[in-house]
Design an enzyme around this catalytic site. Structure first.
Site, PDB file in Angstrom:
ATOM      1  N   GLU A  35      46.286 -24.445 -17.748  1.00 43.29           N
ATOM      2  CA  GLU A  35      47.341 -24.896 -18.648  1.00 43.29           C
ATOM      3  C   GLU A  35      48.209 -23.664 -18.909  1.00 43.29           C
ATOM      4  O   GLU A  35      47.674 -22.608 -19.258  1.00 43.29           O
ATOM      5  CB  GLU A  35      46.749 -25.392 -19.968  1.00 43.29           C
ATOM      6  N   ARG A 260      30.444 -22.505 -17.347  1.00 51.65           N
ATOM      7  CA  ARG A 260      31.395 -21.401 -17.335  1.00 51.65           C
ATOM      8  C   ARG A 260      30.638 -20.095 -17.511  1.00 51.65           C
ATOM      9  O   ARG A 260      29.523 -20.064 -18.047  1.00 51.65           O
ATOM     10  CB  ARG A 260      32.433 -21.563 -18.439  1.00 51.65           C
ATOM     11  N   LYS A 270      40.909 -18.008 -26.721  1.00 57.71           N
ATOM     12  CA  LYS A 270      42.336 -17.709 -26.781  1.00 57.71           C
ATOM     13  C   LYS A 270      42.747 -17.310 -28.199  1.00 57.71           C
ATOM     14  O   LYS A 270      43.488 -16.364 -28.420  1.00 57.71           O
ATOM     15  CB  LYS A 270      43.107 -18.960 -26.347  1.00 57.71           C
TER      16      LYS A 270
END
Length: 556
Positions: A35, A260, A270
């Site tokens: 994204e 992950r 983030k």
RNA sequence: AGACCCAUGGUGUAACGGUAGCACUACAGAUUUUGGUUCUGUCUGUUAAGGUUCGAAUCCUUAUGGGUCUACCA
């Protein structure tokens, strides 16, 4: 005759099974779908490597697709940095650069199809009401009062949503799946919302935007992605992913989820990374302490090392916390093989060779890289007045101290063996200000007939020719391996306030004046350093990439 | 508290019913004009309890532990 099979990870097992079954004629096509609303970090590296390397292994391709369905958070600036970072990492998507927004028209048609099949409806409920309808994990949801609108009414309303007849948030399009499902994602998920935001690519063409679940799988399908590899948290979305593909009757991409990668002493949130930047704990997204690709690049981590790290640590479904030591291992492995050896004195103390001719300068041949037979040598000036590392001298040496001390002999790397005769101390501070040695002329490196042997070898620079440099010593960004893993402590409590030490008066050999930003060196006996973009012709700047492993127990 | 996912040395990952291996770390030694590199060696492991089987890390059951999910974000 069967060769020993190299072990496959679970994704490869799925793929090989598909190939055996001739699914998609054995074609393998993956995608990396960032994204464009932030910078890529170490966690993304794993996803990039898995997607590109898996496809490569089976002769397939990988698309780059920007998942840009939310106009309010996404920007072109990020698109560019993401592309730059992926290329730097060493991957090429050729001409297959796609955007979910490329498919807005198609996605709209898909929505219409769903409505016509009676599988989607326009809901006038507020966000709060919809949330309430969903119930919770132990209580089934309740149906929206708008759930059973006619196909005609839904078509009309959806068309008017698109045309801008309603304000933002007034209505949404929902898929009609199962309000009683234990999987919350199946309780009639919202698939389109009204949002009057300027989109970085489609501008103001659209007032309605599809949600992730209604865009991702379909985008995979449109691109003919065979294996859509994503992280574990999307596992609950898979039934929906499959549901849309089934009811839309489109190409059946298959989603496979892997765990992950987490790395100790690094964070990838983030929001938290943003805090480090915004509150000035680091200098920016490319600060060498950041786990971003830009940060690691500036730190001097080679792309090859990052790729190797991601590949060699495997793929599985269990939660993991990779030790940062493992990353550093691959960094050192690559740099050891490739970096030019140079001499730099980080904490200089003067050394005078008392029996060396006053004005003489000799140029010593110094090996560029002992690991590289073709590496060659370069010439480094040597003279009466040198600088060595302050901690390479001890007034009262311990037993295993192989460096300089009164009466002790050492070799100056690629030069002479010297012996310490005397030293001068500042009476006020007690600090050593000058070390006085004599050298053995017949011990010159490469032509040593002295028969002497020194236990230690020191790096040095010639005082007159040395270049002053700034050296930035980086340490772990956090003091705890898992700063976000403590329920009762904020991750910022673990920020390492000593993660940067700035040395402004290091002395490096003259050739380093021309170091190009990004170039890596090994400062002999010290570590791997990378020329920083802040370097100027007057004063080069070097970042510590990683120290050398140090097995000296009394070590510094 | 529901559904789903996961559980192998300190860390990560193999072993697909038949000798628990590899890598990183740590430690010890050899070599070394970098206390680097290289080489050799050592330590430490199948979450637990039942069951199936000649044989279980692997299959089944239960327990325990960890994770994910309940955005008009992705």
């Amino acid at each position: 005759m069967e060769e020993k099979k190299e072990p496959l990870n679970f994704i490869e097992e799925f793929i090989e099974e598909d190939i055996r079954n001739a699914k998609h004629a054995g074609r393998v096509h993956t995608r990396f779908p960032p994204e464009p609303n932030g910078y890529l970090h170490i966690g993304h590296c794993k996803a990039i490597v898995i997607n590109f390397e898996t496809a490569k292994k089976y002769g397939g391709k990988t698309n780059l697709r920007f998942d840009d369905t939310n106009p309010s958070t996404e920007e072109t600036e990020y698109v560019n940095s993401i592309k730059n970072d992926i290329r730097w990492l060493g991957y090429d998507w050729e001409d297959r650069e796609y955007y979910a927004s490329d498919y807005f028209g198609q996605l709209y048609e898909y929505a219409l199809k769903l409505i016509r099949k009676g599988l989607a409806y326009v809901d006038d409920s507020t966000a709060e009401e919809i949330a309430a309808q969903k119930g919770n994990t132990s209580v089934p949801g309740t149906e929206s009062p708008y759930r059973n609108r006619s196909v005609e009414e839904n078509l009309d309303l959806f068309e008017r949503m698109k045309a801008g007849e309603f304000p933002d948030g007034a209505r949404v399009l929902r898929a009609k799946v199962d309000m009683a499902s234990p999987n919350m994602h199946l309780r009639d998920p919202v698939i389109y919302r009204i949002k009057r935001d300027h989109h970085h690519r489609t501008g103001d063409d659209w007032l309605i935007y599809p949600m992730y679940d209604f865009a991702h799988g379909q985008s995979d399908s449109i691109e003919g992605i065979t294996h859509s590899l994503c992280s574990l948290e999307f596992i609950h979305h898979r039934p929906l992913y499959d549901w849309f593909i089934e009811h839309l009757e489109i190409f059946p991409s298959r989603q496979i989820e892997f765990a992950r990668m987490n790395v100790s002493y690094m964070i990838t949130s983030k929001r938290r990374l943003l805090k480090l930047v915004n509150e000035g704990f680091v200098t920016g997204w490319d600060d060498p302490r950041m786990p971003t690709i830009a940060g690691m690049r500036r730190r001097g981590y080679p792309a090859e090392a990052i790729r190797e790290f991601c590949m060699q640590t495997g793929v599985a479904k269990r939660d993991n916390l990779m030790e940062i030591e493992r990353l550093e291992h691959y960094v050192r492995e690559v740099l050891n093989r490739k970096s030019l050896r140079v001499m730099a004195v980080l904490d200089p103390v003067k050394l005078i060779i008392t029996n060396y001719p006053e004005a003489q300068v000799e140029f010593m041949d110094v090996e560029n890289n002992p690991e590289d037979p073709e590496g060659g040598t370069r010439q480094v000036p040597f003279s009466k007045e040198l600088y060595i590392e302050r901690d390479d001298f001890m007034e009262e040496p311990s037993k295993k101290f192989f460096r300089l001390a009164p009466g002790q002999m050492v070799r100056l790397k690629s030069a002479y063996i010297i012996q310490c005769d005397d030293f001068v101390k500042d009476p006020a501070t007690g600090a050593v200000t000058e070390i006085r040695c004599s050298y053995f002329p017949e011990s010159r490196s490469g032509a040593d007939t002295s028969g002497l042997k020194a236990k230690g070898t020191l790096h040095w620079v010639s005082a007159a020719q040395a270049v002053r440099a700034e050296v930035r010593l980086y340490d772990r960004t956090f003091t705890d391996p898992e700063p976000t893993g403590h329920e009762d402590r904020d991750f910022m409590e673990f920020f390492n306030h000593d993660s940067l030490k700035r040395i402004t008066d290091a002395l490096v050999e003259p050739g380093l004046r021309e170091a190009a930003p990004g170039q890596s060196f090994q400062f002999i006996r010290k570590g791997y350093f990378c020329a920083d973009v802040d370097s100027t012709a007057k004063r080069p700047v070097f970042n510590l990439t990683a120290t050398l492993k140090d097995s000296w127990k009394g070590g510094s």
